[in-house]
Design a protein around this motif. Structure first.
Motif, short mmCIF file in Angstrom:
data_model
loop_
_atom_site.label_atom_id
_atom_site.label_comp_id
_atom_site.label_asym_id
_atom_site.label_seq_id
_atom_site.Cartn_x
_atom_site.Cartn_y
_atom_site.Cartn_z
N PHE A 133 42.35 46.90 31.64
CA PHE A 133 43.45 47.71 32.14
C PHE A 133 43.69 47.49 33.63
CE2 PHE A 133 42.96 50.33 28.28
CZ PHE A 133 44.29 50.52 27.96
N ILE A 134 42.62 47.18 34.36
CA ILE A 134 42.77 47.09 35.82
C ILE A 134 42.75 45.66 36.34
CG2 ILE A 134 41.66 49.33 36.10
CD1 ILE A 134 39.17 47.85 37.11
N ILE A 135 42.34 44.69 35.52
CA ILE A 135 42.19 43.33 36.01
C ILE A 135 43.52 42.74 36.49
CG2 ILE A 135 42.50 42.24 33.75
CD1 ILE A 135 40.06 41.18 36.59
N ILE A 136 44.62 43.06 35.78
CA ILE A 136 45.93 42.54 36.16
C ILE A 136 46.34 43.11 37.51
CG2 ILE A 136 48.38 42.45 35.57
CD1 ILE A 136 47.58 42.48 32.64
N SER A 137 46.11 44.42 37.69
CA SER A 137 46.44 45.05 38.97
C SER A 137 45.61 44.46 40.11
CB SER A 137 46.20 46.56 38.90
OG SER A 137 47.00 47.14 37.91
N VAL A 138 44.32 44.23 39.84
CA VAL A 138 43.44 43.65 40.85
C VAL A 138 43.92 42.25 41.25
CG1 VAL A 138 41.10 42.79 41.29
CG2 VAL A 138 41.43 45.00 40.16
N ILE A 139 44.32 41.47 40.27
CA ILE A 139 44.81 40.11 40.53
C ILE A 139 46.06 40.15 41.41
CG2 ILE A 139 45.84 38.06 39.49
CD1 ILE A 139 43.97 38.49 37.08
N PHE A 140 47.01 41.03 41.05
CA PHE A 140 48.24 41.13 41.82
C PHE A 140 48.00 41.65 43.24
CE2 PHE A 140 50.52 40.87 37.72
CZ PHE A 140 51.51 39.96 38.09
N ILE A 141 47.09 42.61 43.38
CA ILE A 141 46.77 43.14 44.71
C ILE A 141 46.16 42.04 45.58
CG2 ILE A 141 45.23 44.71 45.97
CD1 ILE A 141 45.67 46.73 43.69
N CYS A 142 45.23 41.30 45.01
CA CYS A 142 44.59 40.20 45.76
C CYS A 142 45.62 39.13 46.12
CB CYS A 142 43.45 39.60 44.95
SG CYS A 142 42.03 40.68 44.72
N TRP A 143 46.51 38.82 45.19
CA TRP A 143 47.46 37.73 45.39
C TRP A 143 48.54 38.10 46.41
CZ3 TRP A 143 47.49 32.74 44.49
CH2 TRP A 143 48.69 32.03 44.57
N PHE A 144 49.05 39.33 46.32
CA PHE A 144 50.18 39.73 47.16
C PHE A 144 49.77 40.45 48.44
CE2 PHE A 144 52.31 39.31 43.00
CZ PHE A 144 53.33 38.44 43.36
N TYR A 145 48.51 40.88 48.55
CA TYR A 145 48.07 41.60 49.74
C TYR A 145 47.01 40.83 50.52
CZ TYR A 145 50.67 45.84 48.58
OH TYR A 145 51.67 46.73 48.32
N PHE A 146 45.88 40.57 49.88
CA PHE A 146 44.76 39.98 50.59
C PHE A 146 44.97 38.49 50.89
CE2 PHE A 146 42.79 43.64 48.42
CZ PHE A 146 42.32 44.31 49.55
N TYR A 147 45.56 37.76 49.95
CA TYR A 147 45.80 36.34 50.19
C TYR A 147 46.75 36.11 51.38
CZ TYR A 147 47.37 31.52 49.48
OH TYR A 147 47.69 30.20 49.67
N PRO A 148 47.90 36.84 51.48
CA PRO A 148 48.76 36.68 52.66
C PRO A 148 48.05 37.08 53.96
CG PRO A 148 49.98 37.72 50.90
CD PRO A 148 48.55 37.68 50.47
N MET A 149 47.19 38.10 53.90
CA MET A 149 46.47 38.52 55.10
C MET A 149 45.53 37.41 55.59
SD MET A 149 45.57 42.47 54.11
CE MET A 149 44.47 42.66 55.51
N ILE A 150 44.85 36.78 54.65
CA ILE A 150 43.93 35.68 55.01
C ILE A 150 44.71 34.49 55.55
CG2 ILE A 150 42.27 34.03 54.10
CD1 ILE A 150 41.42 36.21 52.09
N GLN A 151 45.85 34.18 54.90
CA GLN A 151 46.68 33.08 55.35
C GLN A 151 47.25 33.34 56.74
OE1 GLN A 151 45.66 30.53 53.23
NE2 GLN A 151 47.75 29.85 53.59
#
Length: 291
Positions: free
Chosen positions: A14-32
């Motif tokens: 139930f939460i894995i999809i949300s976790v993936i999207f949060i990491c992709w759209f929030y944490f990945y841009p922050m690191i970049q």
């Protein structure tokens, strides 16, 4: 064991999809963006320059002006807005007040207006021949029109007035919601003991609202450090750079001046650092030992 494993699998699904999207759209841009802050160049032709961008900040007069202006907005506007919202919420929580719904809606309405629309309206209101000057002149409060948008001091005042007008009602709602959960018998007991309204406010209301005051202080600080729309639409950072904010400077570096996305990312991380520092400071001042 199989049932427990199955339950865990279902829960994670139930939460894995949300976790993936949060990491992709929030944490990945922050690191970049962090990686980008160590690069410099024109447009997309960027080269790794190490800490040069961060060193450049200390000798950049526009950045120094932008961060100084932002601190002025923060130090002056946030306390005024918090105190005003707290005072209004106490007044509107009075059970004997009539038309409470009307007043609450009227004060909250600025929060739902378009940032651009209200900024443009303020620009016309505070123009040299605008309604504000006409009103002050008609009341003989000023001898000559105030240069609200072209004088460095009054331009900052205009920005502060605009921000306060829009966001005071937003913070008021939080205080009002918290006050409505306070047992009225507490105030009745204090009144019987001879406590005045002022004593009740400082000895009962403020302590009970401490968590909400901390929350609104942090969110208001974050919002003020990121202020952009009002300045961009009312003064455009002028006169000179006397009202430019950090966020507007980031925009100028990226799209107005010769594009330097690396240095713009560096300036953006200054906001991140300031938000973290001010949040920790406010938690400490509020006495939260978990920080």
């Amino acid at each position: 064991m199989n049932y427990r494993l199955k339950s865990n699998t279902i829960g994670w699904s139930f939460i894995i999809i949300s976790v993936i999207f949060i990491c992709w759209f929030y944490f990945y841009p922050m690191i970049q963006a962090l990686i980008l802050s160590f690069k410099s160049g024109v447009g997309v032709n960027l080269q790794f320059v190490g800490l040069n961008n961060y060193v450049r900040l200390f000798s950049d007069p526009t950045f120094i002006a932008a961060i100084t202006n932002t601190f002025i907005y923060l130090i002056v506007q946030v306390p005024i807005m918090i105190i005003l919202a707290l005072f209004i919420s106490v007044l509107l929580n009075d059970r004997t007040l009539k038309f409470k719904g009307f007043f609450r809606t009227a004060i909250f309405l600025p929060c739902v207006t378009s940032l651009v629309a209200y900024s443009v309206i303020f620009k016309y209101l505070f123009a040299t021949n605008g309604l504000v000057n006409k009103l002050l002149l008609s009341l003989s409060l000023i001898p000559d029109p105030i240069q609200w948008l072209t004088n460095p001091f009054w331009a900052k005042i205009t920005i502060i007035i605009a921000i306060t007008w829009r966001w005071t009602g937003y913070n008021m709602i939080f205080y009002l919601s918290a006050l409505q959960n306070v047992d009225p018998s507490i105030y009745e007991a204090a009144k019987i003991d001879g406590a005045s309204g002022v004593h009740q406010f400082f000895k009962i209301t403020i302590p009970l609202l401490k968590p909400i005051i901390l929350f609104t202080s942090i969110t208001s600080t974050i919002g003020t450090l990121q202020i952009f729309d009002e300045i961009m639409n009312i003064t455009k950072g002028g006169p000179g750079n006397t009202t430019t904010s950090i966020s507007q400077y980031i925009y100028n570096l990226s799209f107005k001046y010769t594009p330097d996305f690396g240095y713009a990312a560096t300036v953006s991380y200054v906001i991140v650092i300031l938000i973290v520092l001010f949040s920790i400071l406010q938690f400490k001042v509020a006495g939260d030992r978990d920080v």
